[in-house]
Design an enzyme around this catalytic site. Structure first.
Site, PDB file in Angstrom:
ATOM      1  N   LYS A 184     -17.146  26.840  36.493  1.00 57.97           N
ATOM      2  CA  LYS A 184     -16.741  25.626  35.786  1.00 57.97           C
ATOM      3  C   LYS A 184     -17.195  24.363  36.516  1.00 57.97           C
ATOM      4  CE  LYS A 184     -13.196  27.547  32.887  1.00 57.97           C
ATOM      5  NZ  LYS A 184     -13.220  28.965  33.298  1.00 57.97           N
TER       6      LYS A 184
HETATM    7  C1  LIG Z   1     -13.480  30.022  32.435  1.00 52.68           C
HETATM    8  C2  LIG Z   1     -13.836  31.329  33.011  1.00 52.68           C
HETATM    9  C3  LIG Z   1     -14.392  32.362  32.232  1.00 52.68           C
HETATM   10  C4  LIG Z   1     -14.595  32.242  30.730  1.00 52.68           C
HETATM   11  O1  LIG Z   1     -15.530  31.270  30.389  1.00 52.68           O
HETATM   12  P1  LIG Z   1     -15.593  30.653  28.903  1.00 52.68           P
HETATM   13  O2  LIG Z   1     -16.523  29.524  28.995  1.00 52.68           O
HETATM   14  O3  LIG Z   1     -14.188  30.234  28.585  1.00 52.68           O
HETATM   15  O4  LIG Z   1     -16.055  31.733  27.995  1.00 52.68           O
HETATM   16  C5  LIG Z   1     -14.745  33.540  32.857  1.00 52.68           C
HETATM   17  N1  LIG Z   1     -14.566  33.703  34.179  1.00 52.68           N
HETATM   18  C6  LIG Z   1     -14.041  32.741  34.973  1.00 52.68           C
HETATM   19  C7  LIG Z   1     -13.857  33.008  36.423  1.00 52.68           C
HETATM   20  C8  LIG Z   1     -13.654  31.521  34.426  1.00 52.68           C
HETATM   21  O5  LIG Z   1     -13.127  30.571  35.205  1.00 52.68           O
END
Ligand SMILES: *Cc1c(COP(=O)(O)O)cnc(C)c1O
Length: 481
Positions: free
Chosen positions: A120
């Site tokens: 993220k």
């Molecule tokens: C947010 C997240 C996801 C999922 O990603 P999306 O964009 O919501 O599909 C998967 N793994 C981790 C570690 C995350 O923080």
């Protein structure tokens, strides 16, 4: 470039990038998408290959973003990208390193070397710079109010910390996060970062956020906004790493590869869809879910059925424990030939009246694998453990449980999807040390770069599950404008 809503009427005028940057949903309840996807060809890909090799990731980000942003001067946009993607923040000058697993078809795209050890950060660091820039330009202020059960909150706080026109209030369910996640958030000493441990579960946190947002006067007075995963700028930031990884894995400008993507809110993989629609040579987009398989169900049956909170299983890949996929509407809008009325009927009327919609038997649903390249799978706790163990002991590669979901489903598609298949890493293993221990017996040590927050005094307010009390707290502590 103009942006339109997935629920808009044909011919709607659309808004500029800077206008939708600070907004969440469009006024009609839909999500923003560019009026059309900019197209890349072999010539553009060749020039990007040169840019990445000679000037690095931030310069590539500038090139890609320029196709989507025409209301920020190019030099300013370059500065934004250069501040967002530094080797200091992302641990190496490549920002997004790629690694081949043994001599096989699988690769890992490392997206988790940012400040909070989750992918993220790739989007949030850019968002922090964009917000800072745009608020300065408009002489504005923003109070970001959010609920988090893990990665999003800390990623947002690291991106917004120390910015003078921004404050962050992050609600977390008291006592429900891992010690590492707590330290990452509560150990921040910046005055504009406010952590609230709410006496409730994650859903209560989300309800309080909604309640505060429903108070229009309070919302306006305190400039309340959000950084949730439906924000278009987050998606476009993610398109850049598909391009960078594609450039690093391929050797010619028409070579097709596939991606396997651990999926929760359909954000990460939606960026892959956008990249593919732009003409980046992507063969298959392999969508990986855990036991909460809302999306796997859709891609195999045509039925999209959102789950009640009580139906959502708490799994060992918790960031994928979703009841509905908030970005999915973007894909469906494209799938339906960008028919805003039909999209509004599915996501507005049908979901609220029935809790599901059904596209099985439609030509659009039948066209998905061929036209859009999507396939899917879902995995279990046992699959994750076996995958983590296998990769570590056979190949010396350690992945976190979410990335393991991606690797597991990628294995199912070897031979069917065009190789190389790049699995997008979504977090570093140390964030989920318990599951790593269960799979491998390894005790992971917290890397030195996180030591400071682990030892820092905790800054968190314990509040009851009460929107009124949360509003009072914001009113007392907010120093903006
Ligand atoms: C947010 C997240 C996801 C999922 O990603 P999306 O964009 O919501 O599909 C998967 N793994 C981790 C570690 C995350 O923080």
């Amino acid at each position: 470039m103009r942006y339109i809503s997935t629920r808009g009427l044909p011919g709607a005028a659309g808004a500029g990038f800077s206008d939708i940057l600070l907004e969440g949903l469009a006024a009609d309840g839909g999500l923003y998408l560019p009026a059309e996807y900019p197209q890349v060809d072999a010539g553009i890909l060749a020039s990007w290959r040169h840019v990445l090799a000679t000037q690095g990731y931030a310069a590539l980000a500038h090139r890609v973003l320029s196709l989507f942003v025409d209301d920020i001067p190019s030099d300013d946009l370059l500065g934004i990208c250069q501040r967002a993607y530094t080797p200091e923040k992302f641990g190496s000058s490549s920002i997004v390193p790629v690694e081949r697993v043994g001599n096989g078809p699988l690769w890992i795209g490392h997206l988790s070397n940012g400040p909070t050890a989750a992918f993220k950060d790739m989007a949030m660091q850019l968002l922090g710079e964009l917000f800072g820039y745009e608020l300065g330009r408009r002489d504005g202020y923003l109070t970001i109010l959010g609920a988090t059960s893990g990665d999003t909150g800390s990623s947002a706080e690291y991106a917004m910390r120390g910015r003078d026109r921004l404050a962050v209030y992050m609600l977390t369910p008291a006592g429900r996060m891992t010690p590492f996640q707590q330290a990452q958030m509560f150990g921040l000493q910046d005055e504009n970062i406010h952590n609230i441990a709410l006496d409730g579960v994650f859903d209560d946190c989300q309800d309080v956020v909604k309640a505060v947002n429903h108070d229009a006067e309070f919302k306006a007075n305190y400039h309340i906004g959000a950084v949730n995963s439906i924000n278009w700028a987050r998606l476009v930031a993610q398109v850049v790493y598909y391009v960078a990884i594609w450039l690093r894995v391929t050797t010619s400008n028409d070579q097709r590869i596939s991606f396997a993507v651990p999926t929760g809110n359909f954000g990460d993989i939606c960026a892959g869809h956008v990249a593919r629609e732009m003409g980046l040579p992507i063969d298959t987009l392999i969508l990986a879910t855990n036991e909460n398989n809302v999306l796997h169900e859709f891609f195999t049956t045509g039925v999209y059925r959102v789950r009640a909170s009580a139906e959502v299983a708490a799994t060992s890949s918790p960031s994928m424990d979703i009841s509905k996929a908030s970005n999915f509407e973007r894909f469906v809008f494209d799938l339906l030939g960008r028919d805003g009325e039909r999209t509004a009927d599915l996501f507005g009327r049908q979901l609220s009246e029935n809790g599901y919609f059904d596209l099985s038997g439609t030509p659009e649903f039948a066209s998905i694998p061929e036209r859009y390249g999507f396939v899917s799978g879902s995995s279990t706790h046992a699959d994750r453990l076996q995958t983590i163990r296998g990769l570590y002991f056979d190949n010396g590669v350690l992945v976190d449980p979410h990335t393991a979901d991606g690797v597991h489903i990628a294995h199912e598609w070897i031979g069917k999807a065009q190789a190389p298949i790049v699995v997008l890493e979504t977090a570093l293993p140390v964030k989920f040390a318990e599951t790593i221990k269960e799979a491998t017996e390894l005790d992971l040590e917290i890397p030195p770069r996180f030591a400071e927050v682990m030892d820092a005094p905790r800054r968190v307010a314990d509040l009851p599950n009460d929107a009124g009390k949360v509003k009072e707290y914001i009113a007392q502590t907010n120093k903006l404008g």
